[in-house]
Design an enzyme around this catalytic site. Structure first.
Site, mmCIF file in Angstrom:
data_model
loop_
_atom_site.group_PDB
_atom_site.id
_atom_site.type_symbol
_atom_site.label_atom_id
_atom_site.label_comp_id
_atom_site.label_asym_id
_atom_site.label_seq_id
_atom_site.Cartn_x
_atom_site.Cartn_y
_atom_site.Cartn_z
ATOM 1 C CB SER A 86 41.343 70.424 16.544
ATOM 2 O OG SER A 86 40.443 70.635 15.494
ATOM 3 C CB THR A 188 36.101 72.140 19.588
ATOM 4 O OG1 THR A 188 37.234 71.954 20.411
ATOM 5 C CG2 THR A 188 34.917 71.404 20.153
ATOM 6 C CB THR A 206 37.605 68.891 21.209
ATOM 7 O OG1 THR A 206 38.722 69.662 20.835
ATOM 8 C CG2 THR A 206 37.629 68.660 22.692
ATOM 9 N NE ARG A 216 42.729 72.207 28.608
ATOM 10 C CZ ARG A 216 41.872 72.449 27.632
ATOM 11 N NH1 ARG A 216 41.535 71.494 26.787
ATOM 12 N NH2 ARG A 216 41.361 73.648 27.486
ATOM 13 C CB THR A 239 34.753 76.314 19.468
ATOM 14 O OG1 THR A 239 36.059 75.939 19.019
ATOM 15 C CG2 THR A 239 34.351 77.590 18.766
ATOM 16 N N GLY A 240 37.043 77.094 21.483
ATOM 17 C CA GLY A 240 38.082 78.036 21.891
ATOM 18 C C GLY A 240 38.763 77.610 23.171
HETATM 19 C C1 SD4 Z 1 39.261 72.889 24.668
HETATM 20 N N1 SD4 Z 1 37.432 74.092 23.699
HETATM 21 O O1 SD4 Z 1 39.724 71.780 24.866
HETATM 22 C C2 SD4 Z 1 38.446 73.104 23.433
HETATM 23 C C3 SD4 Z 1 39.360 73.457 22.332
HETATM 24 C C4 SD4 Z 1 38.701 73.948 21.110
HETATM 25 O O2 SD4 Z 1 38.662 74.256 18.933
HETATM 26 O O3 SD4 Z 1 37.628 74.472 21.093
HETATM 27 N N2 SD4 Z 1 39.283 73.796 20.022
HETATM 28 O O4 SD4 Z 1 39.475 73.855 25.399
#
Ligand code: SD4
Length: 327
Positions: A86, A188, A206, A216, A239-240
């Protein structure tokens, strides 16, 4: 609620009642003595890969590097790891098979640099730092970011590893975009460092959500969404599911709450609560991580499963964050 927050809330209420909102704003700044700046080295970063990032950041700062050096060099270790699916090389691609990278960095002076939709460059965080230091801009995207990176001496390379390619080919069989909480899509690395001067800096890098639409952009390269640093109060990273942090400008919100007197833990919890109050949140994970200038830390997520690494005084620990939902 902390005493300081109560004080701030009360002073807003009282001053507003007598038409003194401006005076209340001035009062809302926490008194400096309530937050004594720590000058002990500290590194804080998201997920288990934060352990190795912390080790490197502390090594860099131990040798006299700044928090900015620590935050950059720490996450570079994770970007360079082909087994991480990731971040950087090995990152899972978008639904068309392209690895597109997002990253940002912020220093203690409030300077910021960012790249998004960057392809074929392994270290987006280093490019983000160059954007901050070598250009009059904050953010470069796509082809322009790549051209800038190449001009700065970065090498072009294929970032799609065999195992990421295979995972993508498997995904193509059903082509269902349904990010799984805490799995492939949520790794991330966001990092906050404090150096021997007590200054804070942060980084976030990330490959974004796996199998996203081509083009995106998530929260991670957006200053205020994936990362924010205010060296007078604290720093935060996220993160997320980036769409939720983008809609609430989450990292800025966490820092702003600290500026108004919240502890890092209270601020992370309030920022998750903001998502819960306003957005459709149940199917998504978000994790916030924060540190104030006194070296206090906090973390909070929507779902269980978010963990982070904290390193100080030679001890590097992986800690489970509390969450709004409990399994
Ligand atoms: C995203 N926040 O591209 C990032 C993804 C992520 O762990 O946190 N992955 O939305």
């Amino acid at each position: 609620m902390s005493t300081r927050r109560k004080f701030i809330k009360n002073s807003f209420a009282t001053a507003a009642g007598v038409g003194l909102v401006g005076a209340a704003c001035a009062e809302a700044k926490p008194e400096p003595e309530t937050l004594v700046r720590s000058k002990k080295l500290k590194a804080l970063s998201t997920w288990i890969h934060g352990m190795e990032a912390n080790e490197e950041a502390m090594r860099v700062m131990d040798e006299g590097g700044s928090a900015l050096d620590g935050a950059e060099k720490g996450v570079k270790v994770v970007e360079a790891d082909p087994n991480g699916s990731s971040v950087g090389i090995g990152g899972l691609p978008d639904r068309d098979g392209n690895v597109t990278l997002d990253a940002c960095i912020m220093d203690h002076k409030g300077n910021a640099g960012s790249v998004c939709f960057l392809q074929n460059i392994k270290h987006p965080i280093a490019v983000a730092r160059k954007v901050m230091e070598e250009t009059p801009h904050v953010m470069l995207a796509g082809e322009g970011a790549k051209r800038f990176a190449l001009a700065q001496g970065f090498a072009e390379e294929n970032l799609l590893t065999e195992s990421s390619k295979k995972a993508w080919e498997n995904w193509l069989e059903k082509s269902e975009y349904n990010p799984i909480i805490n799995v492939e899509n949520h790794d991330t690395i966001g990092m906050i460092c404090q150096d021997a001067q007590g200054n804070l800096s942060g980084s976030c890098t990330t490959s974004g959500l796996a199998y996203k639409m081509h083009g995106r952009i998530g929260d991670s390269p957006i200053i205020g969404a994936g990362l924010f640093v205010d060296n007078d109060y604290g720093a935060a990273t996220a993160t997320g599911m980036g769409e939720l942090m983008l809609k609430t400008l989450g990292s800025f919100l966490v820092v702003e709450l600290m500026r108004q007197g919240a502890t890092p833990q209270e601020a992370c919890e309030d920022a998750v609560q903001r998502i819960v109050d306003k957005l459709d949140y149940k199917a998504f994970q978000v994790g916030y991580l924060a540190m104030d200038i006194a070296g206090n830390t906090g973390a909070y997520a929507i779902h269980p499963g978010f963990n982070y690494a904290e390193m100080a005084n030679g001890k590097n620990e992986l800690i489970d964050a509390k969450s709004y939902l409990n399994g």
